[in-house]
Design a protein around this motif. Structure first.
Motif, short mmCIF file in Angstrom:
data_model
loop_
_atom_site.label_atom_id
_atom_site.label_comp_id
_atom_site.label_asym_id
_atom_site.label_seq_id
_atom_site.Cartn_x
_atom_site.Cartn_y
_atom_site.Cartn_z
N GLN A 147 0.87 -1.18 0.00
CA GLN A 147 0.00 0.00 0.00
C GLN A 147 0.90 1.22 0.00
O GLN A 147 1.84 1.31 0.79
CB GLN A 147 -0.89 -0.02 1.24
CG GLN A 147 -1.75 1.19 1.41
CD GLN A 147 -2.46 1.20 2.76
OE1 GLN A 147 -2.12 0.45 3.66
NE2 GLN A 147 -3.45 2.06 2.89
N ILE A 148 0.62 2.16 -0.90
CA ILE A 148 1.39 3.40 -0.94
C ILE A 148 0.69 4.42 -0.06
O ILE A 148 -0.48 4.74 -0.27
CB ILE A 148 1.53 3.93 -2.38
CG1 ILE A 148 2.18 2.87 -3.27
CG2 ILE A 148 2.32 5.23 -2.40
CD1 ILE A 148 2.19 3.20 -4.75
N ILE A 186 4.00 0.42 2.29
CA ILE A 186 3.80 -0.49 3.42
C ILE A 186 3.51 -1.89 2.89
O ILE A 186 2.59 -2.08 2.08
CB ILE A 186 2.65 0.00 4.32
CG1 ILE A 186 2.96 1.42 4.81
CG2 ILE A 186 2.45 -0.97 5.48
CD1 ILE A 186 1.82 2.06 5.55
N ILE A 187 4.28 -2.86 3.36
CA ILE A 187 4.10 -4.25 2.95
C ILE A 187 3.25 -4.95 4.01
O ILE A 187 3.57 -4.92 5.19
CB ILE A 187 5.47 -4.95 2.82
CG1 ILE A 187 6.31 -4.25 1.74
CG2 ILE A 187 5.29 -6.43 2.51
CD1 ILE A 187 7.75 -4.67 1.71
N HIS A 188 2.16 -5.55 3.55
CA HIS A 188 1.25 -6.31 4.41
C HIS A 188 1.40 -7.78 4.02
O HIS A 188 1.03 -8.17 2.91
CB HIS A 188 -0.20 -5.86 4.22
CG HIS A 188 -0.41 -4.40 4.45
ND1 HIS A 188 -0.55 -3.88 5.72
CD2 HIS A 188 -0.52 -3.36 3.60
CE1 HIS A 188 -0.74 -2.57 5.62
NE2 HIS A 188 -0.72 -2.24 4.36
N SER A 218 11.51 -9.35 7.45
CA SER A 218 12.08 -8.01 7.62
C SER A 218 12.13 -7.31 6.25
O SER A 218 12.08 -7.97 5.21
CB SER A 218 13.49 -8.10 8.19
OG SER A 218 14.37 -8.65 7.23
N VAL A 219 12.21 -6.00 6.25
CA VAL A 219 12.29 -5.25 5.00
C VAL A 219 13.44 -5.75 4.13
O VAL A 219 13.30 -5.94 2.92
CB VAL A 219 12.44 -3.73 5.27
CG1 VAL A 219 12.77 -2.98 4.00
CG2 VAL A 219 11.17 -3.17 5.89
N GLU A 261 8.28 -0.24 4.33
CA GLU A 261 8.01 -0.50 5.74
C GLU A 261 7.15 -1.76 5.82
O GLU A 261 6.26 -1.95 4.99
CB GLU A 261 7.27 0.69 6.34
CG GLU A 261 6.90 0.55 7.77
CD GLU A 261 6.16 1.78 8.27
OE1 GLU A 261 4.98 1.64 8.66
OE2 GLU A 261 6.75 2.88 8.26
N VAL A 262 7.40 -2.60 6.77
CA VAL A 262 6.60 -3.80 6.98
C VAL A 262 5.59 -3.52 8.09
O VAL A 262 5.96 -3.01 9.15
CB VAL A 262 7.50 -5.01 7.36
CG1 VAL A 262 6.65 -6.22 7.69
CG2 VAL A 262 8.48 -5.31 6.24
N ASP A 263 4.33 -3.82 7.83
CA ASP A 263 3.28 -3.62 8.83
C ASP A 263 3.40 -4.72 9.88
O ASP A 263 3.05 -5.87 9.65
CB ASP A 263 1.91 -3.67 8.17
CG ASP A 263 0.77 -3.47 9.15
OD1 ASP A 263 1.03 -3.34 10.37
OD2 ASP A 263 -0.38 -3.46 8.70
#
Length: 132
Positions: A26-27, A33-35, A41-42, A73-75
């Motif tokens: 999601q931007i 953001i990575i869901h 980890s990133v 970023e990882v959620d």
């Protein structure tokens, strides 16, 4: 059919398939953001050959469309699956929560069996109403 353009206020969500797993990005503002229901980890995402090219293309799009530089970023709050077969349902449920602007995730592993029936009912209802 009229062509629609993307507005900078739209929610932009990108479904990602790695060959055997579904996740989505999601931007949001200056972040991508990575869901992922099997969180890493990133660095693991950026270094992974099956996803790094996809993520780099997402970053190029975000940088070009919104301007500036976008960081991954990882959620950490995203619900985690406890098996190797529910990633598609986690993706659908997560996207639905974002589109509905939920403040917290409305599902976890224990809800997935019920969510499968819910999705099937929604698809059948749309088909019966003439949406295909």
């Amino acid at each position: 059919m009229k062509r629609k353009s993307i507005n900078k206020d739209h929610i932009i969500i990108i479904a990602i398939h790695t060959g055997n797993h579904w996740l989505f990005a999601q931007i949001v503002n200056s972040k991508i953001i990575i869901h992922d229901s099997i969180r890493k980890s990133v660095d693991k995402y950026v270094d992974c050959s099956s996803i790094s090219g996809i993520l780099e293309n997402i970053r190029k799009f975000a940088d070009m469309f919104y301007g500036g530089t976008h960081e991954f970023e990882v959620d950490e709050s995203y619900p985690q699956q406890k098996n190797m077969s529910d990633c598609g349902m986690f993706l659908l449920c997560g996207i639905k929560d974002i589109v509905r602007s939920y403040k917290e995730w409305s599902f976890d592993q224990d809800d997935i069996w019920r969510k499968r029936y819910q999705v099937a009912r929604e698809f059948l209802k749309q088909k019966l109403e003439g949406f295909e």
